[in-house]
Each structure stands twice: as C-alpha cells, then as structure tokens.
Design a protein around this motif. Sequence first.
Motif, mmCIF file in Angstrom:
data_model
loop_
_atom_site.group_PDB
_atom_site.id
_atom_site.type_symbol
_atom_site.label_atom_id
_atom_site.label_comp_id
_atom_site.label_asym_id
_atom_site.label_seq_id
_atom_site.Cartn_x
_atom_site.Cartn_y
_atom_site.Cartn_z
ATOM 1 N N UNK A 170 0.825 -1.208 0.000
ATOM 2 C CA UNK A 170 0.000 0.000 0.000
ATOM 3 C C UNK A 170 0.861 1.261 0.000
ATOM 4 N N UNK A 171 1.929 1.248 0.783
ATOM 5 C CA UNK A 171 2.841 2.389 0.812
ATOM 6 C C UNK A 171 3.524 2.581 -0.527
ATOM 7 N N UNK A 172 3.910 1.473 -1.150
ATOM 8 C CA UNK A 172 4.549 1.533 -2.465
ATOM 9 C C UNK A 172 3.581 2.079 -3.500
ATOM 10 N N UNK A 173 2.331 1.643 -3.440
ATOM 11 C CA UNK A 173 1.329 2.134 -4.383
ATOM 12 C C UNK A 173 1.086 3.638 -4.189
ATOM 13 N N UNK A 174 1.053 4.085 -2.943
ATOM 14 C CA UNK A 174 0.858 5.513 -2.659
ATOM 15 C C UNK A 174 2.005 6.335 -3.236
ATOM 16 N N UNK A 175 3.217 5.811 -3.139
ATOM 17 C CA UNK A 175 4.374 6.514 -3.694
ATOM 18 C C UNK A 175 4.302 6.542 -5.214
ATOM 19 N N UNK A 176 3.923 5.424 -5.807
ATOM 20 C CA UNK A 176 3.777 5.347 -7.264
ATOM 21 C C UNK A 176 2.716 6.326 -7.762
ATOM 22 N N UNK A 177 1.600 6.395 -7.061
ATOM 23 C CA UNK A 177 0.521 7.312 -7.444
ATOM 24 C C UNK A 177 0.938 8.772 -7.278
ATOM 25 N N UNK A 178 1.737 9.032 -6.261
ATOM 26 C CA UNK A 178 2.277 10.370 -6.050
ATOM 27 C C UNK A 178 3.132 10.805 -7.247
ATOM 28 N N UNK A 179 4.000 9.931 -7.704
ATOM 29 C CA UNK A 179 4.840 10.242 -8.856
ATOM 30 C C UNK A 179 3.993 10.450 -10.111
ATOM 31 N N UNK A 180 2.978 9.622 -10.276
ATOM 32 C CA UNK A 180 2.095 9.749 -11.438
ATOM 33 C C UNK A 180 1.345 11.079 -11.418
ATOM 34 N N UNK A 181 0.924 11.504 -10.233
ATOM 35 C CA UNK A 181 0.222 12.781 -10.103
ATOM 36 C C UNK A 181 1.129 13.950 -10.459
ATOM 37 N N UNK A 182 2.351 13.911 -9.980
ATOM 38 C CA UNK A 182 3.300 14.994 -10.282
ATOM 39 C C UNK A 182 3.644 15.011 -11.763
ATOM 40 N N UNK A 183 3.731 13.834 -12.360
ATOM 41 C CA UNK A 183 3.985 13.773 -13.809
ATOM 42 C C UNK A 183 2.808 14.363 -14.573
ATOM 43 N N UNK A 184 1.573 14.035 -14.158
ATOM 44 C CA UNK A 184 0.376 14.540 -14.833
ATOM 45 C C UNK A 184 0.306 16.064 -14.765
ATOM 46 N N UNK A 185 0.825 16.632 -13.668
ATOM 47 C CA UNK A 185 0.829 18.086 -13.508
ATOM 48 C C UNK A 185 2.090 18.726 -14.084
ATOM 49 N N UNK A 186 2.969 17.863 -14.633
ATOM 50 C CA UNK A 186 4.255 18.316 -15.177
ATOM 51 C C UNK A 186 5.028 19.150 -14.150
ATOM 52 N N UNK A 187 5.043 18.663 -12.924
ATOM 53 C CA UNK A 187 5.807 19.318 -11.871
ATOM 54 C C UNK A 187 7.276 19.346 -12.249
ATOM 55 N N UNK A 188 7.932 20.493 -12.024
ATOM 56 C CA UNK A 188 9.357 20.644 -12.282
ATOM 57 C C UNK A 188 10.029 21.211 -11.021
ATOM 58 N N UNK A 189 11.037 20.504 -10.560
ATOM 59 C CA UNK A 189 11.725 20.933 -9.346
ATOM 60 C C UNK A 189 12.247 22.349 -9.457
ATOM 61 N N UNK A 190 12.075 23.118 -8.388
ATOM 62 C CA UNK A 190 12.563 24.488 -8.352
ATOM 63 C C UNK A 190 13.947 24.588 -7.720
ATOM 64 N N UNK A 191 14.500 23.437 -7.325
ATOM 65 C CA UNK A 191 15.800 23.464 -6.641
ATOM 66 C C UNK A 191 16.916 23.911 -7.590
ATOM 67 N N UNK A 192 17.761 24.782 -7.106
ATOM 68 C CA UNK A 192 18.921 25.238 -7.867
ATOM 69 C C UNK A 192 20.171 24.596 -7.292
ATOM 70 N N UNK A 193 20.837 23.790 -8.095
ATOM 71 C CA UNK A 193 22.033 23.089 -7.626
ATOM 72 C C UNK A 193 23.220 24.044 -7.518
#
Length: 245
Positions: A222-245
């Motif tokens: 269940x935890x693994x599925x929640x993490x997978x769904x989280x990644x899918x949601x961020x991909x659907x929203x085309x989330x892009x990290x704001x972190x500056x290396x």
Amino acid sequence: MQTTTSQRTQSLHNNPNLSKKDVSVVEKILSKNDLKALEMKKRYESDGLYVLNFMSSPGSGKTTLLENLASFEDFKFCVIEGDLQTNRDAQRLLQKGISAQQITTGEACHLEAAMVESAYDILKEKGAFEQSDYLIIENVGNLVCPSSYNLGAAMNIVLLSTPEGDDKVLKYPTMFLCADAVVVSKADLMEVFNFRLSQVQEDMSKLKPDTPIFTLSHQDLNGLRAFKDFLADYRARNYQSAHVF
C-alpha cells in the motif's frame, strides 16, 4: 540632509581602515554541467520522458525500490544506473525486465549530466523510451556529492534508510534541500534501530517545509502504491523541481 550615492562612495574611499585593493567579483552564470543539464532537460521533454533523480547513501534500497515499482503495470520506466564499479544493479533490473544502462564512474562519487547523456543515447538506440513514461536515474550512493550536480531531472527523490539513523537530515542538509520528496526506506526496521520518524519530519519542516515524506518497506504494498501514485500525479501536472544546484 540625505547622503547621495556618490558621497557614500567617496566616504568609503577615504576611510583609512578600508583596503584600497581592487576586488574582482566573478558571478557564476551557468557551469559546463548546468548547460549540459539544461540541454538534457530539453531532450527528456522532447522524448516524452518524466525524469526522476534518485539519491541516497549506499545500501539504502534504491535498486530494490525500482524492482518493486516494476510490479505495477501502469508504471512504465527505464533506468540509468550509477556506481563506482560493476554493473550488478543494472543486471538486477534487467532480470526484472526493466531496461537499464549502467554508468561506472571509476572514482567519481556522483553522476554528471554528460555521463547521463552517454547512457541516455544507448537506451534511446535500444528503443527503451518507446515503452517508458519515466526515466529514473539511480545516482551513485553518496549523501554529499550528487547534491551539487544538476542532471535536468523533473524531480529529485532522496532515500533515507532506517539503519542509517534519524539524524541525517540536518547532518547532510545540502542533500535534503534537493529533495522534492523523501522516502524513508526499510521502515519495517524502525523499532529495531530506534528510528524516530517524528525526528525526520521535524528536521525536514525546519530545512524544507512541506516536503512529502513516504515510509516504505519491502512488505508494504500500500505504501509503495501511494508513492507510485504520487509520482504519477506529479507527472500529470508536469511538476518541475525548483531546486537550484
């Protein structure tokens, strides 16, 4: 009476306690790696890939997490593996039917964008992208060096395993500042190692508030599925990290 800028400058110039030596200030605009990362980011987007950069210390369970994610039919990905030596991790993934390309860095404790490019070209030539929505870069196991090198990824995921201890967030702040999400792995061993999830949550709230934190173990589907769904949601929203290396 209001002091003008020229008057302040002259006052500083006449101050006997200040050195008169000229100081050259050089501002870093984009390093060679940053430029390559920017180029790679455009290539990822062109090839329709959502790229995740997995970072952690050695033995935190990055490869095991990837093996487990492969059990979801709706989560299609390929992998670039980074290690100092051997292709063992890539071989593990290949045995699971995951397209993977190994990078052996020799003595380098991190991946750089140019290294990723070479492996990326090989995966593309093999047709791996045609069957993938995600490209996951498993960085070299290290909680210091990878945090300084931009790879053009959409998200940076940092793993922390319970045997490492719950004090690592503030001990290695540069790494955890990168994190768009933190995964506490081997969570079934929390009691064994007296690992306090509350400490990680508290430290992350000080360092980088509102960062999502997941607890995963090999047995927690269940935890693994929640993490997978989280990644899918961020991909659907085309989330892009704001972190500056």
